[in-house]
Design an enzyme around this catalytic site. Structure first.
Site, short mmCIF file in Angstrom:
data_model
loop_
_atom_site.label_atom_id
_atom_site.label_comp_id
_atom_site.label_asym_id
_atom_site.label_seq_id
_atom_site.Cartn_x
_atom_site.Cartn_y
_atom_site.Cartn_z
N GLU A 1 77.86 26.65 -71.68
CA GLU A 1 76.96 25.92 -72.11
C GLU A 1 77.70 24.02 -70.82
O GLU A 1 76.87 23.75 -70.53
CB GLU A 1 76.19 25.59 -72.31
CG GLU A 1 74.84 24.56 -71.99
CD GLU A 1 74.08 24.77 -70.99
OE1 GLU A 1 73.97 24.19 -70.19
OE2 GLU A 1 72.20 25.57 -71.87
N GLY B 1 88.34 5.08 -65.80
CA GLY B 1 88.57 6.09 -66.49
C GLY B 1 87.59 7.59 -65.77
O GLY B 1 87.54 8.37 -66.10
N LYS C 1 85.15 25.80 -66.26
CA LYS C 1 83.89 26.30 -64.90
C LYS C 1 84.72 26.70 -63.95
O LYS C 1 83.86 27.83 -63.56
CB LYS C 1 83.60 24.61 -64.53
CG LYS C 1 84.38 24.04 -64.12
CD LYS C 1 83.80 21.91 -64.46
CE LYS C 1 84.81 21.45 -65.00
NZ LYS C 1 84.05 20.28 -66.06
N VAL D 1 88.00 16.43 -75.70
CA VAL D 1 86.43 16.96 -75.98
C VAL D 1 86.24 18.08 -77.21
O VAL D 1 86.28 18.07 -78.26
CB VAL D 1 86.16 18.81 -75.09
CG1 VAL D 1 84.76 19.51 -75.69
CG2 VAL D 1 85.15 18.17 -73.64
N LYS E 1 80.72 24.82 -60.15
CA LYS E 1 79.48 24.75 -61.09
C LYS E 1 77.80 25.31 -60.83
O LYS E 1 77.22 25.97 -60.81
CB LYS E 1 78.61 23.42 -61.54
CG LYS E 1 80.29 22.54 -62.16
CD LYS E 1 79.74 20.99 -62.62
CE LYS E 1 80.91 20.67 -63.04
NZ LYS E 1 81.33 18.98 -63.25
N ASP F 1 85.78 20.67 -58.07
CA ASP F 1 84.14 21.04 -59.74
C ASP F 1 83.06 20.91 -59.16
O ASP F 1 82.45 21.77 -59.94
CB ASP F 1 84.15 19.91 -59.92
CG ASP F 1 83.97 19.36 -61.34
OD1 ASP F 1 84.71 19.64 -62.40
OD2 ASP F 1 82.86 18.59 -60.94
#
Lengths: 454, 454
Positions: free
Chosen positions: B131, B189, B107, B17, B207, B203
């Site tokens: 975001e 991946g 997160k 990222v 969220k 995860d």
């Protein structure tokens, strides 16, 4: 924490949307105050007919003098849900001059004159918000202006008019013709008594102009938008689409040219594959695809009209405008720095689905294919179908590649040819169709429709 | 118009990222400057391994001393894309103390400790945006916080983890078992070497906590979220779902209780009807439904992960944080005024799909139905299916209403009963299953899955 000075809000218009806005402001006042940081006080509601019964709307707030209301000088925000160009433009201008931010649901005005309204808001240090102008409750303007502010949007493709989607969905699911489907939409309240704005694509074109301007950081007005309505879509078109594994939707499409130097905006009926998410958007719902360089393909879906959904969008903007007033700031204004020109429809690169009525004799397909080749339009598939007796058997529904146009129809009577092209400039496609019409062997062009979403 | 002082931005982390964020900041600098009103200057990039090759990342900006970077004192915005709790929490706190706004994609940290981070940001008069922490490029946090700020959200229901959606989609389309599908996800991946965070639902639970807090204007941490992963979903479950016209998805579900006095947040596999728009979300895509009182049902769809999509969300926040810095203001902070408590899973009202291995003898269905009735759980449908020879003919796949549990299975061997309940509190459903396990005639509970989205 909570400021005690209430934020004064005036409402222009109290129809379906305005009544719902009033209802939410009065019944959810504690929530709104907590979210804004100060309570909202409804200072007045301008209406044309003050004596009409409006449940839940405080009668003492009603006034017929909208001009005096926006001139009060103590308003923080003016919410405009009247619609149309005048007197609304003057009222909004007056509100700005008297220091009020404006929340509007007025797509026609924004699409006609957004740039000057933005300039006036900036001059007076106030906000102009209009999320409700496009696709009802679906957050689109704010995501485009803010969430994607660091990305490069290349395409916006969507169903932004619920009335026409209802009509096309009806035609698709029941086989009804356009008039019959329109009658049903009118009876159910999905179409207005005068459906022109919807069925001729004016409403969608206004939204396309607004979306294109924001997506590409340039100025696009409704006059820049190529517009075709759905009044000429026939049951036969819908049936042809089905044969191709497609359905017909009235799409608003805003694109950045591949060289990045111009943009286009258009509204027209188009065939899209059933596998495309927009194909399954039913009834009066709206959905918009946004394709951005980093984000990829995003879709936003929801109710595109109606009092409560539109009020939800208005209220979101109202909360934002009120927060800004409290913080003595404004949100991001117009972003039109790219100054990208809007190219005409002829420059749009797209695909055509063309149905031709042709003479059923040797050489017709060769002639037709030659015309396409002369205009540099490459053919994807040809389907030929006999109309006269003795035809229509084994060639019926058979899609065939047409390499070089060497095909040959059986002799006698009339037949139809359905040609689907590869991508080509719209001008070349139009010119091809014009040339086809001059051929002796082409008795008529039964329908032309663009193919999108592939 | 354009301010000449550049906005100084530091980046913490430069993996997939971070590299993409750097690429966009450096290659789109003119666009970003025009949209912000001032240019961005990358002041430094904190990394663990400065010698790793990072294409397009200016080597002179790299530093291993993240603490010194955030302590510079001249930073406008710090972008954090490292992930995890520490040292990130301390770095963000230090950035706030030195006057920088923070954009984070973290997160886990936000779901663990969002309230104190928000409080620190407010104390220092800076922004905290995130975001990118939920559903990658899909604008969700901003629409919930701003577009729907004047509406009342009652439900958020979505697919927020691409890895698990890829696995379930594989199982559904190929009939593969869980391990096989996970292996493929790893090879392609989509799953990490240690897939625990994804497949055990951590995860998605993080969220869900973030979404629930924002949607309901209260505080929800990951510890408040009921969490079940998908490691126990079998090919048989998927096949059962298909028989019901359903598919299995790992859903994050945040709901306001009907009485409005509490909220729930949960992550678990669930059957949803194929007609539900979430059923057709394929591969690693994410999609989230938001149901609000005025807006109705909205859906947001797009790529939920990946370097570029996540960078798009980060950049949107960065532009907003920079605009606020220029205007010497901040955006809306945390809104947790409702202080609604989070109820335990037992209070959630849902439906169960239960497969039982039962003795194939008279009275079994009556016994089973009695257990449901004792727990006030109403049965929607029962399907009974013989396992031993001589059974499974005419009763196979035949869904039958079970009014009062008077059904009767043929004698001999073993059979299976598939029960789908009406809506009931999860605690009652769990207690029903516990009681069923004590019945002599129930040999085992083959699977239990909730049914959602109807």
């Amino acid at each position: 924490m909570m400021r005690t000075r209430p934020l004064k809000v005036a409402l222009l218009g109290c129809g379906v949307v305005g009544s719902e806005v009033t209802r939410i402001i009065t019944t959810q006042s504690a929530d709104l105050a907590a979210r804004i940081g100060a309570p909202i006080e409804l200072a007045g509601i301008a209406v044309r007919r003050p004596n009409r019964v409006r449940e839940g709307v405080p009668a003492e707030l009603l006034t017929t003098d909208a001009t005096a209301l926006v001139k009060r000088g103590d308003l923080d925000v003016v919410v405009e849900v009247i619609g149309g160009i005048e007197p609304v433009r003057t009222l909004i201008t007056t509100a700005f001059e008297h220091g009020a931010s404006v929340v509007s649901a007025n797509k026609a005005l924004l699409a006609a004159d957004g740039a000057s309204l933005h300039a006036q808001a900036a001059e007076h240090g106030v906000d102009l918000y209009y999320e409700a102008a496009v696709a009802g409750a679906i957050p689109l303007i704010r995501p485009l202006r803010e969430s994607l502010a660091g990305d490069k949007v290349n395409r916006v493709l969507g169903i932004v008019n619920g009335t026409t989607n209802f009509i096309l969905d009806k035609m698709d699911t029941t086989g009804a013709g356009y008039s019959e489907a329109l009658d049903e939409a009118t009876a159910l309240g999905y179409a207005e008594a005068d459906p022109t704005a919807d069925v001729e694509g004016f409403d969608a074109a206004a939204k396309a102009a607004i979306l294109a301007g924001i997506a590409f950081h340039t100025r696009v007005t409704i006059d820049d938008v190529h517009r075709e309505g759905l009044t000429e879509v026939t049951a036969a078109d819908i049936a042809s689409a089905k044969k191709m594994g497609c359905t017909v939707k009235l799409l608003a499409i805003c694109e950045r040219a591949r060289d990045g130097r111009s943009v286009t905006a258009r509204v027209h009926p188009a065939m899209i594959p059933l596998s495309h998410p927009l194909a399954s958007v039913r009834g009066a719902y709206n959905a918009v695809f946004v394709e951005a360089e980093a984000a990829g393909r995003l879709m936003f879906y929801g109710p595109g009209a109606g009092g409560a959904p539109t009020a939800s969008a208005v209220l979101g903007d109202l909360v934002a405008a009120c927060r800004n007033k409290l913080a003595a700031t404004t949100g991001a204004g117009e972003s039109a720095y790219t100054q990208l020109p809007v190219s005409p429809m002829g420059d749009v690169v797209t695909r055509y689905h063309i149905s031709l009525d042709v003479a059923d004799k040797p050489g017709v397909l060769a002639q037709v294919a030659t015309v396409f080749a002369e205009h540099d339009v490459s053919i994807d598939t040809v389907r030929q179908q006999g109309r006269s007796q003795g035809l229509g058997g084994d060639t019926n529904d058979g899609a065939a590649d047409a390499p070089g146009g060497a095909g040959r129809l059986r002799e006698g009577g009339e037949a139809s040819l359905v040609v689907v092209t590869h991508r080509a400039p719209d001008a070349a496609l139009s010119a091809t169709v014009a040339s086809l019409r001059t051929l002796d062997t082409v008795r008529g062009v039964a329908s032309i429709m663009r193919v999108e979403g592939e």
